[in-house]
Design an enzyme around this catalytic site. Structure first.
Site, PDB file in Angstrom:
ATOM      1  CE  LYS A 127      15.738  17.578   7.837  1.00 45.46           C
ATOM      2  NZ  LYS A 127      16.776  16.832   8.594  1.00 45.46           N
ATOM      3  CB  THR A 146      -6.753   7.485   3.904  1.00 45.16           C
ATOM      4  OG1 THR A 146      -5.959   8.679   3.955  1.00 45.16           O
ATOM      5  CG2 THR A 146      -6.812   6.982   2.467  1.00 45.16           C
ATOM      6  NE  ARG A 147      -6.217   4.525  10.607  1.00 42.05           N
ATOM      7  CZ  ARG A 147      -4.911   4.361  10.778  1.00 42.05           C
ATOM      8  NH1 ARG A 147      -4.233   5.168  11.586  1.00 42.05           N
ATOM      9  NH2 ARG A 147      -4.272   3.385  10.163  1.00 42.05           N
ATOM     10  CG  PHE A 148      -1.957   9.818   6.282  1.00 42.69           C
ATOM     11  CD1 PHE A 148      -0.934  10.037   7.185  1.00 42.69           C
ATOM     12  CD2 PHE A 148      -1.930  10.493   5.072  1.00 42.69           C
ATOM     13  CE1 PHE A 148       0.108  10.918   6.890  1.00 42.69           C
ATOM     14  CE2 PHE A 148      -0.902  11.372   4.767  1.00 42.69           C
ATOM     15  CZ  PHE A 148       0.118  11.583   5.674  1.00 42.69           C
ATOM     16  CD  GLU A 149      -7.583  13.014   2.053  1.00 38.51           C
ATOM     17  OE1 GLU A 149      -8.066  13.991   1.447  1.00 38.51           O
ATOM     18  OE2 GLU A 149      -7.621  11.856   1.617  1.00 38.51           O
ATOM     19  CG  ASP A 157      13.057   1.534  -7.815  1.00 43.92           C
ATOM     20  OD1 ASP A 157      12.160   2.332  -8.109  1.00 43.92           O
ATOM     21  OD2 ASP A 157      14.270   1.843  -7.806  1.00 43.92           O
ATOM     22  CG  ASP A 185       9.208  10.798   2.083  1.00 43.00           C
ATOM     23  OD1 ASP A 185       9.233  12.009   2.384  1.00 43.00           O
ATOM     24  OD2 ASP A 185       9.843   9.928   2.705  1.00 43.00           O
ATOM     25  CD  GLU A 225      -2.862   2.786  -4.510  1.00 38.76           C
ATOM     26  OE1 GLU A 225      -2.972   3.476  -3.490  1.00 38.76           O
ATOM     27  OE2 GLU A 225      -3.620   1.821  -4.785  1.00 38.76           O
ATOM     28  CG  ASP A 268       4.471   0.660  -0.182  1.00 37.40           C
ATOM     29  OD1 ASP A 268       5.590   0.765   0.384  1.00 37.40           O
ATOM     30  OD2 ASP A 268       3.541   1.468   0.009  1.00 37.40           O
TER      31      ASP A 268
END
Length: 282
Positions: A192, A261-264, A165, A188, A113, A138
């Site tokens: 831009k 998830t909470r973010f989603e 990495d 991410d 992951e 991560d």
């Protein structure tokens, strides 16, 4: 400032009395632990106690990276989880050795992951599927500590946390066909145009990943950024080593094993559309 009278003796500070009860000892130990956590608030752990700031150092070429380290402060709980579990469940991606995943996970099939945030979804997937090992990568120290804390409290022995990495991990430290799958959830998007080259899902990444996946191994990506989803689908469809799991060649429904998830959930509340892409190695 007033002068001290000549007849006043200079005395050394009186040391605090040693704790003489179980409650006082517990409070004393907690205070010492908090002092250590404060010291670790800079995220500088001693070697072997926690993740190193730059584990690969200057051993490898400088290149465009798809991630940007976030330097937020670790909490007391995250630091304590790190100190307790990092020696057994954590590893730095230094590129200097090839990992034995069979030994690390007791023979379980292993899924990589890449980018797990604070680790809540990773912990849920590990709990729901104890027969699969998760090598979670991560660079966010608070998230690493949080995931180790979740794994410790819930007895999730099938989770390992890697710091650094993921490209170096794949290229230098993972043997061929050693992974059952790879998950890239909400990377991410680098929205831009001048930053699109930093996006992880690119042809070169897929070419690096494919040999590390067992034949038929699953690459599962998810994003709520529509332009990035379109790029992912285009790049994955064009790559000769991957095949779309969907007969119509499009996006997949969210599989049950990927937690909401909470973010989603916050994104869905704002009207964001989440796209899942499930591709197998040919």
């Amino acid at each position: 400032m007033s002068e001290q009278p000549e007849n006043t003796p200079h005395t050394a500070p009186v040391p605090a009395p040693a704790p003489d009860s179980a409650g006082e000892r517990e409070q004393h130990d907690e205070q010492r632990a908090q002092q250590r956590v404060v010291r670790l608030g800079s995220q500088r752990f001693a070697p072997g106690e926690g993740p190193l700031p730059d584990p690969a150092g200057s051993h490898y070429e400088r290149r465009i990276r798809s991630f940007q380290p976030r330097r937020s402060r670790v909490t007391a709980g995250q630091a304590e989880a790190m100190l307790k579990r990092w020696p057994d469940w954590g590893l730095d991606i230094d590129g200097k050795r090839v990992l034995d995943l069979d030994e690390m996970f007791g023979g379980l099939p292993v899924v990589l992951e890449i980018g797990f945030g604070m680790g809540e979804a990773t912990a849920q997937m590990a709990a729901a599927d104890p027969g699969t090992g998760i090598l979670a990568v991560d660079v966010h120290t608070p998230g690493q500590g949080n995931l180790l804390g979740l794994a410790d409290r819930n007895g999730l022995t099938n989770v390992r946390v890697a710091n650094g990495d993921a490209i170096i991990l794949l290229r230098e430290m993972l043997p061929p066909e050693s992974l059952a799958g790879c998950r890239v959830y909400f990377p991410d998007p680098w929205p831009k145009s001048r930053h699109h080259k930093r996006r992880l899902i690119q042809p070169d990444f897929l070419t690096l990943l494919a040999p590390r996946l067992a034949k038929g191994g699953l690459l599962h990506c998810a994003t709520d950024w529509e332009p990035y989803a379109e790029q992912m689908l285009e790049v994955l469809t064009a790559h000769p080593d991957f095949e779309n799991s969907q007969a119509d060649g499009g996006y997949a429904p969210r599989p049950g094993f990927r937690p909401l998830t909470r973010f989603e959930g916050q994104g869905l509340d704002k009207g964001h559309v989440v796209h899942d892409l499930l591709f197998h190695r040919r």
